[in-house]
Design an enzyme around this catalytic site. Structure first.
Site, mmCIF file in Angstrom:
data_model
loop_
_atom_site.group_PDB
_atom_site.id
_atom_site.type_symbol
_atom_site.label_atom_id
_atom_site.label_comp_id
_atom_site.label_asym_id
_atom_site.label_seq_id
_atom_site.Cartn_x
_atom_site.Cartn_y
_atom_site.Cartn_z
ATOM 1 N N LYS A 148 -7.581 13.182 2.281
ATOM 2 C CA LYS A 148 -6.947 12.144 3.113
ATOM 3 C C LYS A 148 -5.719 11.566 2.403
ATOM 4 O O LYS A 148 -4.646 11.452 2.987
ATOM 5 C CB LYS A 148 -7.963 11.022 3.382
ATOM 6 C CG LYS A 148 -7.331 9.733 3.894
ATOM 7 C CD LYS A 148 -8.356 8.655 4.173
ATOM 8 C CE LYS A 148 -8.743 7.777 3.024
ATOM 9 N NZ LYS A 148 -7.775 6.726 2.653
ATOM 10 N N ASN A 149 -5.920 11.189 1.125
ATOM 11 C CA ASN A 149 -4.848 10.464 0.443
ATOM 12 C C ASN A 149 -3.689 11.354 0.018
ATOM 13 O O ASN A 149 -2.633 10.859 -0.379
ATOM 14 C CB ASN A 149 -5.418 9.685 -0.742
ATOM 15 C CG ASN A 149 -6.269 8.517 -0.269
ATOM 16 O OD1 ASN A 149 -6.244 8.174 0.916
ATOM 17 N ND2 ASN A 149 -7.027 7.917 -1.171
ATOM 18 N N CYS A 162 -5.833 -6.536 2.956
ATOM 19 C CA CYS A 162 -6.947 -5.805 3.566
ATOM 20 C C CYS A 162 -8.214 -6.174 2.810
ATOM 21 O O CYS A 162 -8.189 -7.036 1.938
ATOM 22 C CB CYS A 162 -6.688 -4.308 3.535
ATOM 23 S SG CYS A 162 -6.829 -3.608 1.900
ATOM 24 N N ARG A 215 -2.997 -6.452 -2.084
ATOM 25 C CA ARG A 215 -2.295 -5.161 -2.036
ATOM 26 C C ARG A 215 -0.791 -5.318 -1.762
ATOM 27 O O ARG A 215 -0.295 -4.979 -0.676
ATOM 28 C CB ARG A 215 -2.963 -4.234 -1.031
ATOM 29 C CG ARG A 215 -4.401 -3.944 -1.418
ATOM 30 C CD ARG A 215 -5.009 -2.859 -0.609
ATOM 31 N NE ARG A 215 -4.558 -1.538 -0.973
ATOM 32 C CZ ARG A 215 -4.875 -0.441 -0.292
ATOM 33 N NH1 ARG A 215 -5.621 -0.521 0.780
ATOM 34 N NH2 ARG A 215 -4.430 0.726 -0.685
ATOM 35 N N ASP A 272 -11.889 4.346 -5.952
ATOM 36 C CA ASP A 272 -12.471 4.771 -4.669
ATOM 37 C C ASP A 272 -13.915 5.258 -4.813
ATOM 38 O O ASP A 272 -14.597 5.464 -3.809
ATOM 39 C CB ASP A 272 -11.626 5.885 -4.032
ATOM 40 C CG ASP A 272 -10.251 5.388 -3.629
ATOM 41 O OD1 ASP A 272 -10.078 4.159 -3.533
ATOM 42 O OD2 ASP A 272 -9.348 6.220 -3.422
ATOM 43 N N ARG A 281 -12.542 6.471 9.242
ATOM 44 C CA ARG A 281 -11.158 6.491 8.761
ATOM 45 C C ARG A 281 -10.956 7.559 7.688
ATOM 46 O O ARG A 281 -9.857 8.085 7.544
ATOM 47 C CB ARG A 281 -10.785 5.139 8.136
ATOM 48 C CG ARG A 281 -10.674 4.016 9.113
ATOM 49 C CD ARG A 281 -10.194 2.776 8.420
ATOM 50 N NE ARG A 281 -8.893 3.014 7.766
ATOM 51 C CZ ARG A 281 -8.183 2.084 7.171
ATOM 52 N NH1 ARG A 281 -8.614 0.847 7.121
ATOM 53 N NH2 ARG A 281 -7.020 2.386 6.606
HETATM 54 N N1 EPU Z 1 0.203 -2.701 -6.759
HETATM 55 C C1 EPU Z 1 1.143 -3.640 -7.047
HETATM 56 N N2 EPU Z 1 2.359 -3.546 -6.419
HETATM 57 C C2 EPU Z 1 2.650 -2.555 -5.532
HETATM 58 C C3 EPU Z 1 1.674 -1.582 -5.255
HETATM 59 C C4 EPU Z 1 0.445 -1.673 -5.879
HETATM 60 O O1 EPU Z 1 0.919 -4.549 -7.848
HETATM 61 O O2 EPU Z 1 3.764 -2.518 -5.002
HETATM 62 C C5 EPU Z 1 -1.114 -2.775 -7.411
HETATM 63 C C6 EPU Z 1 -2.282 -2.862 -6.425
HETATM 64 O O3 EPU Z 1 -2.507 -4.188 -6.015
HETATM 65 C C7 EPU Z 1 -3.415 -2.270 -7.214
HETATM 66 C C8 EPU Z 1 -2.722 -1.212 -8.064
HETATM 67 O O4 EPU Z 1 -1.345 -1.567 -8.085
HETATM 68 O O5 EPU Z 1 -3.957 -3.237 -8.075
HETATM 69 C C9 EPU Z 1 -2.887 0.193 -7.592
HETATM 70 O O6 EPU Z 1 -2.538 0.279 -6.217
HETATM 71 P P1 EPU Z 1 -1.851 1.564 -5.619
HETATM 72 O O7 EPU Z 1 -0.478 1.196 -5.143
HETATM 73 O O8 EPU Z 1 -1.968 2.690 -6.561
HETATM 74 O O9 EPU Z 1 -2.749 1.818 -4.334
HETATM 75 P P2 EPU Z 1 -2.241 2.520 -3.017
HETATM 76 O O10 EPU Z 1 -1.258 3.533 -3.387
HETATM 77 O O11 EPU Z 1 -1.875 1.483 -2.005
HETATM 78 C C10 EPU Z 1 -3.939 4.496 -3.001
HETATM 79 C C11 EPU Z 1 -5.057 4.994 -2.141
HETATM 80 C C12 EPU Z 1 -6.247 4.071 -2.242
HETATM 81 C C13 EPU Z 1 -6.679 3.991 -3.703
HETATM 82 C C14 EPU Z 1 -5.495 3.535 -4.568
HETATM 83 C C15 EPU Z 1 -5.801 3.529 -6.044
HETATM 84 C C16 EPU Z 1 -3.934 6.122 -0.332
HETATM 85 C C17 EPU Z 1 -3.647 6.217 1.103
HETATM 86 N N3 EPU Z 1 -4.610 5.071 -0.753
HETATM 87 O O12 EPU Z 1 -3.585 3.213 -2.504
HETATM 88 O O13 EPU Z 1 -7.279 4.684 -1.476
HETATM 89 O O14 EPU Z 1 -7.732 3.096 -3.841
HETATM 90 O O15 EPU Z 1 -4.378 4.425 -4.359
HETATM 91 O O16 EPU Z 1 -6.180 4.780 -6.466
HETATM 92 O O17 EPU Z 1 -3.573 7.009 -1.092
HETATM 93 C C18 EPU Z 1 -9.208 4.755 -0.149
HETATM 94 O O18 EPU Z 1 -8.975 5.949 0.066
HETATM 95 O O19 EPU Z 1 -10.305 4.229 0.168
HETATM 96 C C19 EPU Z 1 -8.184 3.925 -0.768
HETATM 97 C C20 EPU Z 1 -8.179 2.602 -0.689
#
Ligand code: EPU
Length: 432
Positions: A24-25, A119, A124, A310, A402
């Site tokens: 998915k990701n 969320c 986030r 995750d 999802r």
């Molecule tokens: N963060 C910031 N600033 C940003 C972006 C992120 O401070 O601009 C922080 C977040 O708050 C968090 C950390 O950085 O503490 C990591 O977040 P990241 O940006 O890596 O998360 P994401 O890219 O939004 C993806 C996955 C998530 C998974 C996270 C961490 C997808 C679609 N989502 O989210 O997957 O938990 O990486 O590995 O790729 C799930 O599949 O259930 C899911 C939530």
């Protein structure tokens, strides 16, 4: 949307073989990247999930046709570049849709994308995404809940993308998708190393992008003028694979998981060894065979190659039937612990202080009415239900739909007894 629930009859040992779907990701940002292509793209391994449907709807809003062919491949083609606005109604349903920002900006010079909002996992923020795009020369304003980004021409830059919790997976992806069409060279420092980032880089490279270092903390991108369409297959879903392995272990089962990339799960296997979960890994399969209860472990979630956030909830469910006390700390999402209260309703013993939980393993969980607060919490509660004595009624399973393709179907094929039923109980506001 008619609500549904799972009725899980606990106590059945899982046995057999099951195949993992595409990631998915990885698929969600790759779908966003098709905005960059001049020609059609054909994607294999895109899982059949609600999040994929939402991403497809967003792409359609942006003038990209998205169709699944009889072989199950997703085919995309740009029909029009007139509309570059991703609305709140769709972006708020799924944060990965924010990833259309980078490609829209790079390809069309303009993007208006709703801020996703918080969320169940917490705040986030998207500051790192915006920082990276600004460094490439984009002018970005926040207007009435929308990010409005403009750039006549993006220019390569050195960008440090580290945040308070380390790197950002989708942030790295968003910036990488913009940089591939920028003029000159971009270096992303403190890039996320997740396999899904590597898969996105491989897809972009298949379209003609020039990217080095994906999978490390430094990604170097040389901008090109145009990107072509291509044919590509998405990697297997490491989180689904590990969830199924944990489900097997939790029921004392014997299961072979196919279409798995074991090297993506080193941190999980390390903890399996520590806990005494028996497994054998081969090239693209892993067999798990569990006798007795797992031992105790200590887990701190970390960016890849650390233990994935995750899998924190499903692993916690497993340790609820372990021997001894296990410790869990989620450093990525400190609020990602809504499953704790629900697991406790099933008889789990969990003590929580801030973002750390101590799980005191017990012989058996009990079936109970419980509620999924998010995707992985939902999966954890299914696992708990499989091992519990009696019946579990799990509500809000739309969260599971999802991100896990045919979850109950796969588990039932292994001997689980999960029924999907209409959920007629009234949706009530949270108790205060
Ligand atoms: N963060 C910031 N600033 C940003 C972006 C992120 O401070 O601009 C922080 C977040 O708050 C968090 C950390 O950085 O503490 C990591 O977040 P990241 O940006 O890596 O998360 P994401 O890219 O939004 C993806 C996955 C998530 C998974 C996270 C961490 C997808 C679609 N989502 O989210 O997957 O938990 O990486 O590995 O790729 C799930 O599949 O259930 C899911 C939530």
């Amino acid at each position: 949307m008619a609500l549904e629930k799972f009725i899980i009859e606990g106590g059945h040992r899982l046995k057999g073989e099951v195949t993992v779907a595409g990631s998915k990701n990885a698929a969600l940002p790759i779908l966003a990247a098709t905005i960059l292509a001049e020609g059609p793209c054909s994607l294999g391994g895109v899982p059949r999930l609600r999040d994929v449907d939402v991403q497809a709807r967003i792409l359609q809003t942006l003038g990209v046709s998205v169709e699944r062919d009889p072989l199950g491949r997703i085919n995309t083609r740009i029909r029009s570049e007139e509309h570059s606005m991703a609305p709140y109604e769709l972006v708020s349903m799924m944060r990965a849709s924010f990833c259309v920002l980078g490609p829209l900006l790079a390809k069309r010079g303009y993007a208006k994308v709703s801020l996703p909002g918080g969320c169940a996992l917490g705040d986030r923020p998207v500051d790192l995404h915006l920082k990276g795009l600004r460094a490439l020369g984009a002018e970005i304003e926040i207007e009435h809940g929308y990010v409005v980004a403009r750039a006549k021409k993006l220019r390569g830059a050195n960008i440090y993308l580290g945040g308070p919790s380390g790197s950002s997976v989708l942030g790295t992806g968003n910036v990488m998708m913009a940089a591939v069409l920028a003029e000159g060279q971009t270096v992303i420092e403190h890039a996320a190393c997740e396999p899904e980032v590597v898969d996105l880089a491989n897809f972009l490279s298949a379209m003609g992008a020039s990217i080095e270092g994906a999978g490390s903390h430094r990604i170097r991108i040389r901008g090109v003028r145009t990107l072509e369409g291509c044919s590509y297959d998405v990697i297997p879903d490491r989180i689904e694979a590990a969830t199924l392995l944990m489900a097997a272990a939790m029921t004392g089962g014997e299961v072979i998981i196919k279409n798995i990339e074991p090297t993506h799960l080193e941190a999980v296997f390390d903890k399996f060894k520590e806990a005494g979960v028996g497994f054998t890994r081969n090239c693209r399969t892993v067999a798990v065979s569990m006798a007795g209860r797992p031992g105790e472990v200590e887990i701190a979630t970390l960016p890849y190659p650390g233990f994935p956030t995750d899998l924190q909830a499903p692993m916690m469910a497993l340790m609820c039937v372990g021997q001894g006390a296990s410790v869990f700390t989620d450093g990525i999402y400190p609020d990602r612990l809504h499953h704790v209260a629900e697991l406790k309703r099933m008889g789990a013993r969990v003590l929580r202080v801030n973002n750390t939980c101590v799980v005191i393993g017990g012989e058996r969980l009990q079936g109970a009415p419980v509620m999924a607060s998010d995707l992985r919490a939902g999966a954890a509660l299914v696992l708990a239900g499989l091992a519990a004595h009696g019946e579990t009624h799990l509500r809000r399973i739309y969260h599971i739909d999802r991100g896990y393709e045919n979850f109950e179907g796969k588990l039932n094929s292994l001997g689980a007894r999960i029924t999907r039923a209409p959920d007629d109980s009234p949706e009530k506001p949270p108790a205060l």
